[in-house]
Design a protein around this motif. Structure first.
Motif, PDB file in Angstrom:
ATOM      1  N   HIS A 337       1.213  -1.194  -0.250  1.00 28.72           N
ATOM      2  CA  HIS A 337       0.053  -0.049  -0.016  1.00 28.72           C
ATOM      3  C   HIS A 337       1.274   1.403   0.178  1.00 28.72           C
ATOM      4  CE1 HIS A 337      -4.198  -1.971   0.216  1.00 28.72           C
ATOM      5  NE2 HIS A 337      -3.649  -2.703   1.191  1.00 28.72           N
ATOM      6  N   ALA A 338       1.725   1.078   0.812  1.00 25.62           N
ATOM      7  CA  ALA A 338       2.727   2.118   0.462  1.00 25.62           C
ATOM      8  C   ALA A 338       3.622   2.689  -0.700  1.00 25.62           C
ATOM      9  CB  ALA A 338       3.999   2.492   1.758  1.00 25.62           C
ATOM     10  N   ALA A 339       3.948   1.519  -1.608  1.00 23.70           N
ATOM     11  CA  ALA A 339       4.433   1.761  -2.945  1.00 23.70           C
ATOM     12  C   ALA A 339       3.130   2.138  -3.791  1.00 23.70           C
ATOM     13  CB  ALA A 339       3.989   0.457  -2.777  1.00 23.70           C
ATOM     14  N   ARG A 340       2.416   2.367  -3.444  1.00 19.44           N
ATOM     15  CA  ARG A 340       0.831   2.707  -4.823  1.00 19.44           C
ATOM     16  C   ARG A 340       0.203   3.933  -3.760  1.00 19.44           C
ATOM     17  NH1 ARG A 340      -4.446   2.099  -3.099  1.00 19.44           N
ATOM     18  NH2 ARG A 340      -5.125   1.073  -1.265  1.00 19.44           N
ATOM     19  N   LEU A 341       0.406   4.242  -2.992  1.00 21.50           N
ATOM     20  CA  LEU A 341      -0.165   5.610  -2.374  1.00 21.50           C
ATOM     21  C   LEU A 341       0.989   6.773  -1.688  1.00 21.50           C
ATOM     22  CD1 LEU A 341      -2.525   4.501   0.213  1.00 21.50           C
ATOM     23  CD2 LEU A 341      -3.510   5.077  -1.800  1.00 21.50           C
ATOM     24  N   PRO A 342       1.599   7.826  -2.689  1.00 19.15           N
ATOM     25  CA  PRO A 342       1.835   8.647  -2.412  1.00 19.15           C
ATOM     26  C   PRO A 342       2.009   9.218  -1.115  1.00 19.15           C
ATOM     27  CG  PRO A 342       0.749   9.196  -3.870  1.00 19.15           C
ATOM     28  CD  PRO A 342      -0.048   7.955  -4.142  1.00 19.15           C
ATOM     29  N   GLN A 343       0.721   9.350  -0.506  1.00 18.69           N
ATOM     30  CA  GLN A 343       0.155   9.930   0.446  1.00 18.69           C
ATOM     31  C   GLN A 343       0.571   9.945   1.667  1.00 18.69           C
ATOM     32  OE1 GLN A 343      -1.570   8.784  -1.184  1.00 18.69           O
ATOM     33  NE2 GLN A 343      -4.509   8.221  -0.549  1.00 18.69           N
ATOM     34  N   LEU A 344       1.142   8.593   1.637  1.00 16.82           N
ATOM     35  CA  LEU A 344       1.445   7.668   3.047  1.00 16.82           C
ATOM     36  C   LEU A 344       2.905   7.738   3.171  1.00 16.82           C
ATOM     37  CD1 LEU A 344       0.733   5.830   5.442  1.00 16.82           C
ATOM     38  CD2 LEU A 344       1.017   3.858   4.099  1.00 16.82           C
ATOM     39  N   ASP A 345       2.790   8.391   4.231  1.00 14.05           N
ATOM     40  CA  ASP A 345       4.733   7.875   4.670  1.00 14.05           C
ATOM     41  C   ASP A 345       4.895   6.690   5.767  1.00 14.05           C
ATOM     42  OD1 ASP A 345       6.195  10.310   3.476  1.00 14.05           O
ATOM     43  OD2 ASP A 345       5.009  11.224   4.606  1.00 14.05           O
ATOM     44  N   LEU A 346       5.253   5.741   5.206  1.00 10.70           N
ATOM     45  CA  LEU A 346       5.978   5.010   6.132  1.00 10.70           C
ATOM     46  C   LEU A 346       6.723   4.669   6.416  1.00 10.70           C
ATOM     47  CD1 LEU A 346       4.583   1.844   6.554  1.00 10.70           C
ATOM     48  CD2 LEU A 346       5.939   1.279   5.131  1.00 10.70           C
TER      49      LEU A 346
END
Length: 444
Positions: A337-346
């Protein structure tokens, strides 16, 4: 216990004293107030246990209701013991000829509360025995109510406190009867479609033949074996579609250990509807958020990520604390999910690798966030306390959201040692002081 909680507890107690103050002699003020506190607390525990939707909504979610239920139990016991120790027969009850019987009912209620509280506090008592003792709350409440309205009392029949307690007792009795008469909480039959074990837990997907009720990311549902009187346990929904639900469950108690070890594809379970108010924001209208997960505390965020689409709205920072990759049941999905969601900082932190979430590390992360960032916590209590303390020290103004899943709220031996340590320290200091005084007397 926070200062706010202490203040609310004090207000709750004093409200009962103030309620009876204009209607009883000064000598009866404290015992009458404590008696009212005990009875109203018992009635409120039954109302909360009935799980009326409006009550859960007003409380802020089922977990908040359970927490209040627990504290009300302490108020009920404390009020009963205080009343029992100080009260004396004054005035007349509803039926004077039954006043002595009313005293006996009060004694039975007090002993019942002591036994129930002891059973609720000690985790060594098996869950099914604890639950069985809790079913006795209704009869004990009936004894307490019978004592209140039959015993010789300084409260005049029909006075405001008497009327308030009568109404509250009636509502509490209605809640208890409804709890007894209602059928098992609405559930649907589902089958285990997939069961993938990981170190210390299981990742299961359940499938139903018909559409399941919709859920919101962050909610939890109950699971039970498909047999009569099977115990239902709550777990956060980790994802799912119209006919499926996913759960990531760690072996933490007798029920979960047995489930993790023995569940397999094809097993039939009973699934409850999604409930709860822990709802991370996933829409584009969201504010900036900080999500902090520990272990299987990732599950509400996993469901939230599943419902998210790529966008350029407010950023979401997810800190995922795990012991190791092997013990993280959903790490691969989170990274996907982190790879597909630019709004997420993991940010993934591995305890075994020495990469822990410390106060300094968290302070650095928070420093880059807006002060009004909303904080969502799911994980061990120690992790929640750490995050709350750092956010407070950093001057964060956004609301901190969390849920408590230890609905039983019992104590293990280590907890009892921790809680009793201050008492032991005081006793040690007192003994040392007495020895010092005795030694001084001897030397003089």
């Amino acid at each position: 216990m926070s200062k706010k909680a202490i203040a609310l507890a004090a207000i709750f107690v004093m409200a009962h004293i103030a309620l009876v103050a204009p209607f009883v002699p000064l000598a009866s003020l404290l015992p009458a107030g404590l008696g009212a506190l005990s009875l109203s607390s018992m009635a409120l525990t039954l109302i909360l246990a009935a799980r009326w939707r409006l009550v859960d909504l007003l409380m802020g979610g089922p977990d908040k209701s359970y927490s209040a239920h627990r504290w009300l139990g302490f108020f009920a016991l404390g009020g009963a013991l205080g009343h029992w120790a100080m009260a004396s027969s004054i005035g007349a009850g509803l039926f004077p000829v039954l006043s002595e019987s009313g005293e006996g009912l009060g004694t039975i209620a007090a002993f019942g509360l002591i036994i129930m509280t002891a059973a609720a506090l000690v985790r060594a008592i098996p869950y099914h025995l604890w639950k069985a003792t809790h079913r006795l709350m209704g009869p004990i409440f009936l004894f307490a109510a019978g004592h209140t309205f039959l015993v010789a009392s300084p409260l005049a029949i029909g006075a405001v406190p008497w009327t308030v307690m009568a109404i509250l007792s009636a509502v509490g009795l209605l809640a208890w009867v409804q709890t007894l008469l209602r059928e098992r909480a609405p559930t649907l039959l589902v089958a285990v479609e997939r069961a993938e074990p990981f170190d210390g837990g299981i990742d299961v997907t359940l499938r139903a033949d018909a559409p399941l009720p919709a859920f919101r990311p962050g909610q939890f549902a109950t699971l039970a074996h498909n047999r009569a009187r099977a115990e239902a346990h709550p777990f956060t929904i980790a994802g799912g579609d119209e006919t499926s639900r996913r759960f990531v469950i760690r072996a933490a108690g007798d029920w979960t250990k047995d489930f993790v070890q023995n569940v397999s594809a094809g097993d039939e379970l009973r699934l409850g509807p999604g409930v709860g108010r822990f709802l991370p924001q996933v829409e584009q209208t969201r504010t900036g958020q900080l999500w902090v997960a520990g272990g299987v505390g990732i599950t509400p965020f996993l469901a939230s990520l599943e419902h998210m689409e790529p966008d350029s709205a407010a950023q979401v920072t997810l800190i995922y604390c795990i012991r190791s990759r092997e013990s993280a049941g959903a790490l691969a999905d989170v990274e996907r999910h982190a790879a597909r969601l630019p709004q997420l900082d993991l940010i993934v932190l591995h305890d075994k690798g020495g990469d822990r979430l410390t106060e300094g590390r968290l302070a650095d992360i928070i420093r880059a966030l807006a002060p009004d960032t909303q904080v969502y916590l799911c994980g061990p209590e120690g992790l929640k306390v750490l995050v709350k303390n750092v956010c407070l020290a950093a001057g964060m103004t956004g609301r901190i959201h969390s849920e408590r899943f230890d609905f039983r709220g019992a104590y293990a031996i280590t907890d009892l040692i921790y809680l009793g340590q201050p008492i032991l320290n005081i006793a040690h200091q007192w003994i040392a002081g007495r020895r010092g005084v005795a030694r001084a007397d001897t030397e003089s």
